[in-house]
Design a protein around this motif. Sequence first.
Motif, PDB file in Angstrom:
ATOM      1  N   THR A  89       0.830  -1.214   0.000  1.00  0.00           N
ATOM      2  CA  THR A  89       0.000   0.000   0.000  1.00  0.00           C
ATOM      3  C   THR A  89       0.857   1.255   0.000  1.00  0.00           C
ATOM      4  O   THR A  89       0.614   2.205  -0.753  1.00  0.00           O
ATOM      5  CB  THR A  89      -0.936   0.006   1.223  1.00  0.00           C
ATOM      6  N   PHE A  90       1.902   1.262   0.853  1.00  0.00           N
ATOM      7  CA  PHE A  90       2.787   2.426   0.926  1.00  0.00           C
ATOM      8  C   PHE A  90       3.545   2.624  -0.379  1.00  0.00           C
ATOM      9  O   PHE A  90       3.664   3.746  -0.881  1.00  0.00           O
ATOM     10  CB  PHE A  90       3.775   2.262   2.080  1.00  0.00           C
ATOM     11  N   PHE A  91       4.064   1.530  -0.945  1.00  0.00           N
ATOM     12  CA  PHE A  91       4.842   1.623  -2.184  1.00  0.00           C
ATOM     13  C   PHE A  91       3.994   2.200  -3.314  1.00  0.00           C
ATOM     14  O   PHE A  91       4.413   3.119  -4.013  1.00  0.00           O
ATOM     15  CB  PHE A  91       5.371   0.244  -2.579  1.00  0.00           C
ATOM     16  N   VAL A  92       2.791   1.651  -3.497  1.00  0.00           N
ATOM     17  CA  VAL A  92       1.920   2.107  -4.588  1.00  0.00           C
ATOM     18  C   VAL A  92       1.544   3.573  -4.406  1.00  0.00           C
ATOM     19  O   VAL A  92       1.576   4.359  -5.358  1.00  0.00           O
ATOM     20  CB  VAL A  92       0.654   1.224  -4.662  1.00  0.00           C
ATOM     21  N   ALA A  93       1.196   3.967  -3.174  1.00  0.00           N
ATOM     22  CA  ALA A  93       0.805   5.353  -2.911  1.00  0.00           C
ATOM     23  C   ALA A  93       1.971   6.307  -3.164  1.00  0.00           C
ATOM     24  O   ALA A  93       1.796   7.382  -3.773  1.00  0.00           O
ATOM     25  CB  ALA A  93       0.317   5.493  -1.471  1.00  0.00           C
ATOM     26  N   THR A  94       3.168   5.934  -2.718  1.00  0.00           N
ATOM     27  CA  THR A  94       4.340   6.787  -2.898  1.00  0.00           C
ATOM     28  C   THR A  94       4.722   6.896  -4.365  1.00  0.00           C
ATOM     29  O   THR A  94       5.044   7.990  -4.864  1.00  0.00           O
ATOM     30  CB  THR A  94       5.532   6.235  -2.086  1.00  0.00           C
ATOM     31  N   LYS A 101       3.857  14.185  -9.349  1.00  0.00           N
ATOM     32  CA  LYS A 101       4.755  15.335  -9.246  1.00  0.00           C
ATOM     33  C   LYS A 101       5.584  15.500 -10.515  1.00  0.00           C
ATOM     34  O   LYS A 101       5.782  16.615 -11.007  1.00  0.00           O
ATOM     35  CB  LYS A 101       5.686  15.178  -8.035  1.00  0.00           C
ATOM     36  N   LEU A 102       6.084  14.370 -11.036  1.00  0.00           N
ATOM     37  CA  LEU A 102       6.902  14.431 -12.246  1.00  0.00           C
ATOM     38  C   LEU A 102       6.092  14.942 -13.431  1.00  0.00           C
ATOM     39  O   LEU A 102       6.572  15.768 -14.220  1.00  0.00           O
ATOM     40  CB  LEU A 102       7.484  13.054 -12.551  1.00  0.00           C
ATOM     41  N   ASN A 103       4.858  14.468 -13.566  1.00  0.00           N
ATOM     42  CA  ASN A 103       3.992  14.932 -14.654  1.00  0.00           C
ATOM     43  C   ASN A 103       3.770  16.444 -14.570  1.00  0.00           C
ATOM     44  O   ASN A 103       3.786  17.148 -15.578  1.00  0.00           O
ATOM     45  CB  ASN A 103       2.648  14.213 -14.606  1.00  0.00           C
ATOM     46  N   ARG A 123      15.527  16.610  -8.715  1.00  0.00           N
ATOM     47  CA  ARG A 123      16.558  15.910  -7.940  1.00  0.00           C
ATOM     48  C   ARG A 123      15.955  15.269  -6.690  1.00  0.00           C
ATOM     49  O   ARG A 123      16.347  14.169  -6.291  1.00  0.00           O
ATOM     50  CB  ARG A 123      17.690  16.880  -7.567  1.00  0.00           C
ATOM     51  N   GLU A 124      14.990  15.943  -6.078  1.00  0.00           N
ATOM     52  CA  GLU A 124      14.316  15.371  -4.910  1.00  0.00           C
ATOM     53  C   GLU A 124      13.498  14.144  -5.303  1.00  0.00           C
ATOM     54  O   GLU A 124      13.477  13.137  -4.590  1.00  0.00           O
ATOM     55  CB  GLU A 124      13.406  16.425  -4.264  1.00  0.00           C
ATOM     56  N   ILE A 125      12.832  14.206  -6.449  1.00  0.00           N
ATOM     57  CA  ILE A 125      12.091  13.048  -6.952  1.00  0.00           C
ATOM     58  C   ILE A 125      13.048  11.888  -7.203  1.00  0.00           C
ATOM     59  O   ILE A 125      12.758  10.737  -6.872  1.00  0.00           O
ATOM     60  CB  ILE A 125      11.326  13.406  -8.249  1.00  0.00           C
ATOM     61  N   ASN A 126      14.198  12.210  -7.778  1.00  0.00           N
ATOM     62  CA  ASN A 126      15.174  11.163  -8.062  1.00  0.00           C
ATOM     63  C   ASN A 126      15.666  10.491  -6.789  1.00  0.00           C
ATOM     64  O   ASN A 126      15.801   9.262  -6.723  1.00  0.00           O
ATOM     65  CB  ASN A 126      16.357  11.747  -8.838  1.00  0.00           C
TER      66      ASN A 126
END
Length: 359
Positions: A89-94, A101-103, A123-126
């Motif tokens: 659940t956490f992985f999918v939500a994150t 955010k990237l879009n 860079r934060e997304i990465n």
Amino acid sequence: MKWGKALNAKVEETPEWSPYFLNFKSMKKELKAVKEMNSRGVEFKERDLDMHGLTTRESDSKEKLLKCTTDAIVPFLDKLNAEIATIETFFVATLTQLEKKLNEIERERRASDDEQKGVLALREINRSLNALEEFSRLNYISAAKILKKLDKSMESEVKTIYITEILNVQTFHTALSSTLRNLSERVDAILSAGSDVFMANSGSDNFNKNARQRSNNARDLNNDVETTEVLRHVSLCVPLRRTDGELEVLVVTENDGSPHLVKAHIEAGETSVEALLREMSELAGLAVGQERNVGEYLSTTKKNTVYYAYTVVVERELEDWPMATTVRRRWLQIDELISELEDNTGVRVLRKINESPPI
């Protein structure tokens, strides 16, 4: 270091995510309860397994698990399913949040035509994507290790069935080679556009190309990481064979340490292939052929270290070689090794090989 302590050290690097990691300590306590229940011969009138909404490989996956368990093991699997469901659940939500955010950043950059717009956010997304990959790897290993302990203590065969029917079909595992990789490559393509990240001096090897020429394996290169330091070059060798149709990898153990893939430091005047062949012969005692380049990997754990990864087909295992008295060889199925290996770079290489086996 024991896995529990190693896991805790990694969890501390992202404390805000700690509630979503598999609670290895709690699962070990649950395992003790299984032993106690089994010793008392506890039986349940109704044996059922709560899947906690988890995806399964087949419609009868739950039945397959129940057939290979005793009554005492069922509560343990219930608890494990709940842990895996939390991770999933956490992985999918994150991952969904990071994609959103990237879009948004990509839309804003197209609208403004500003190459620097959103760079810090990218860079934060990465960093978050890298952390999410590590989150997936650590939890997968934790689940595999606790299942191994269960099989050993209860003389059961639950691990293989659980990994095949449950663990391997969860998004936090399957998305590593699809959605997460795609997002990482999109971020890397923006961050590395127009700039050379590093030029690797590797003799006659064709590795010293710039970041723009590496679009196919940008994620593997972590090529948003800029460095002015001298890079260490290491060949990472994956010896392969097929046994009864199953792909197997050879690992070595030195002086009763942990099993690992063979790595060869590239010496002055040596190419990465020459280093590979030297270490295969001297350390592992193997005659190999048909080497194939898998990719170039900037280590996420060893500072300024680049791994040149290769697969090799084993032609012959030598009976006598320079390290024969201190090195043990062992063949493992590739899926099993992925679940056991604690080396992040090695896991990344194995996953790529597993996507497109060379033999």
